[in-house]
Scaffold this active site. Sequence first.
Site, PDB file in Angstrom:
ATOM      1  N   ASP A 452       0.747  -1.254   0.111  1.00 52.71           N
ATOM      2  CA  ASP A 452      -0.098  -0.022  -0.122  1.00 52.71           C
ATOM      3  C   ASP A 452       0.837   1.344   0.114  1.00 52.71           C
ATOM      4  O   ASP A 452       2.095   1.242   0.338  1.00 52.71           O
ATOM      5  CB  ASP A 452      -0.780  -0.006   1.198  1.00 52.71           C
ATOM      6  N   ASP A 520     -10.446   1.646  -4.011  1.00 56.13           N
ATOM      7  CA  ASP A 520     -11.097   1.088  -2.713  1.00 56.13           C
ATOM      8  C   ASP A 520     -12.535   1.099  -2.685  1.00 56.13           C
ATOM      9  O   ASP A 520     -13.389   0.684  -1.692  1.00 56.13           O
ATOM     10  CB  ASP A 520     -10.865   2.078  -1.646  1.00 56.13           C
TER      11      ASP A 520
HETATM   12  C1  DGJ Z   1      -5.998   1.609   1.589  1.00 55.62           C
HETATM   13  C2  DGJ Z   1      -6.427   0.388   0.831  1.00 55.62           C
HETATM   14  O1  DGJ Z   1      -6.594   0.468  -0.725  1.00 55.62           O
HETATM   15  C3  DGJ Z   1      -7.453  -0.481   1.454  1.00 55.62           C
HETATM   16  O2  DGJ Z   1      -7.581  -1.753   0.610  1.00 55.62           O
HETATM   17  C4  DGJ Z   1      -6.833  -1.041   2.695  1.00 55.62           C
HETATM   18  O3  DGJ Z   1      -5.765  -1.850   2.418  1.00 55.62           O
HETATM   19  C5  DGJ Z   1      -6.480   0.091   3.540  1.00 55.62           C
HETATM   20  N1  DGJ Z   1      -5.480   0.984   2.744  1.00 55.62           N
HETATM   21  C6  DGJ Z   1      -5.552  -0.246   4.796  1.00 55.62           C
HETATM   22  O4  DGJ Z   1      -5.382   0.901   5.536  1.00 55.62           O
END
Ligand code: DGJ
Length: 687
Positions: A452, A520
């Site tokens: 991430d 997301d």
């Molecule tokens: C952003 C990501 O896109 C999510 O899927 C998740 O992993 C969160 N961060 C976790 O903090």
Amino acid sequence: MPKDRTAAPAELVHLTGGGVSVLLDARGPGVPAVVHWGAALGELDEAQALAIIRASVPAVPPSSYDEPTSTTLLPEYALGWSGTPGLLGHREGADFSPLFRLRHVHRDGNTVTLDCSDDRARLLLTTRAELTEQGLLRLRHTVRNDGTQPYALQQLAAVLPIPPRAREVLDLTGRWCRERHPQRHELGQGRWAREGRHGRTGADATLLLTAGTPGFGFRHGEVWSVHLAWSGDHASWAERLPTGAATLGAAELLWPGEVRLEPGDGYTTPELFAAWSDNGLDGMSAAFHGWLRARPEHPRSPRPIVLNTWEAVYFDHDLAMLTALADAAAEVGVERFVLDDGWFRHRRNDSAGLGDWYVDEGVWPQGLHPLVDHVHERGMQFGLWVEPEMIQVDSDLYRAHPDWVLGTPGRPPPPWRQQQVLDLTRDAAFDHVLQRLDALLNEYRIDYLKWDHNRDLADAARGGESGAPAGVHAQTLATYRLLDELRRRHPGVEIESCSSGGMRVDLGILARTDRVWASDCNDALERQTIQRWTGLLLPPELVGSHVGPEHSHTTGRVHELSFRAITALFGHAGIEADITALDAGQRKQLASWIRLYKQERSLLHSGSVVRADLADPALQVHGVVAADRRRALFAFVRLATSADATTEIVLPGLDPDLQYLVQPVLDAGAASGLQRTPPPWYADGSV
Ligand code: DGJ
């Protein structure tokens, strides 16, 4: 190696492959002109190549330079180019306007390397151009400082000409949970530029910048597209000059002083990928998909169905709950279980812990072993979330090394999700993160990392050196090095490029990762658009796509399971919801969908992606057609209500000489609808 079909002499460089030709006039004295980038020209003898070159020389308009100006691989101000110059830089104000002379042409199959120099500015330019079997042109330049004084580089761009008929531009833009939405307009005179200064690729990165004949669509029209394989600051543009010359270009965006070439130093641009198609956007995507699939590093094992814990439990890590989730996952047929954010020291919410890459002893007294073992015992792979390029003020790492924040000393950049960027250009910080990730991968049987990166870079001065120069370029390269080194040490581990969901999607990061997390937003309605346009560049197997909860966490919408499941089917599929809370009927439906995915993934992840051009904006038809065109899977998607009560369905990409049996696929449940009686083919498959 594609057959070299050029019969022209070496100075007339004719690259051809995948139905595309690129013809360069490398007879000198300057940087070669791009005479043609488009449809394959067939075998050319010298006379024919010269005739094409002659035909491409523009007229000299009134009140202009006395000689006609062709578009070269590096447009030069010294030759009177009034558009964006290919190279910008200087030595204390001098040598700002180079004029390169061609020195050497080296041809190796479908790759040509061109060496040029400007003996007065003491600069060397090397250009490498390769036309792949799929018809993609890969282009990059290197500039080298051959002088005795430093050369401050501002920009080195890769530029290609487009013809006057390419009058419409399409690019993508977006924001968090609305990534990669199209925008298009007429290409007027001037420069339409898409710039990203996020220190990462960005939710608004265009992915591809396309110019085409007016009205081009997925299945028709002539299009020219460029993509810059880079995960830092960058710009892509389409430019049309009053002379009639038009170009597509892209470059890394550099901050002042960011790249300073000492004598003997060089700078190489990120690679520009350029595609041409006369079959609309689908033809252009086919070139990218084909090339990506042919790479040795392309994931070849069946893409496992994923369960990601994020929207199921968020930070609420509890072994009993997670093992129950793993059991439910294994029961419905999940093959990879990914433990998301929240497993490491101090990380009980998003305000603390980034940088402390040790399993939290309070939450996980026996480490991750009980969960990792449980997952493997149920035949699933184990994946772990990490965010290695970050640091939080509330972390042991920051308490020990407050100076490791990427930013101007004494002036922390504005926080974003209460976090800062770790200055990976400092060797000690880089080594620390590498060591921690390496230790985790050594201790646990981890098959997959979800990587991430949840904030932009701002005020990104790197502190390792005096003067705190701009550090986006060096940070981007350090991230690449970190990924490369981890992959070298742990070649079996797959990595996902996540970045807030969809904010680092480019061919630079994909050279060292195995899929992207597209967004997301798990709302299937939004995902239809996000995935459709992410698919312009990437084939479905590289695009993570999950069935989210019934009640979408990011939009509040409610969708039935069949719609969520069919949306996730056309990607690297998974689930991101608490499936322990589902009733037996819903679990059965999910298991049935997973069986469908497993049965069809070899088709979905190898066939041609097709998208119909429909008159009704409320409807979409997309699908994947097998290479031999004997089978295909399509999704007919309603995004909104239509003015018309009934419609015509177009199934693109099929062989007109074959007759097909059309069958509804109901494994994920039937879509609800308002039809009183479905059309006859729906019942008996005959058309
Ligand atoms: C952003 C990501 O896109 C999510 O899927 C998740 O992993 C969160 N961060 C976790 O903090």
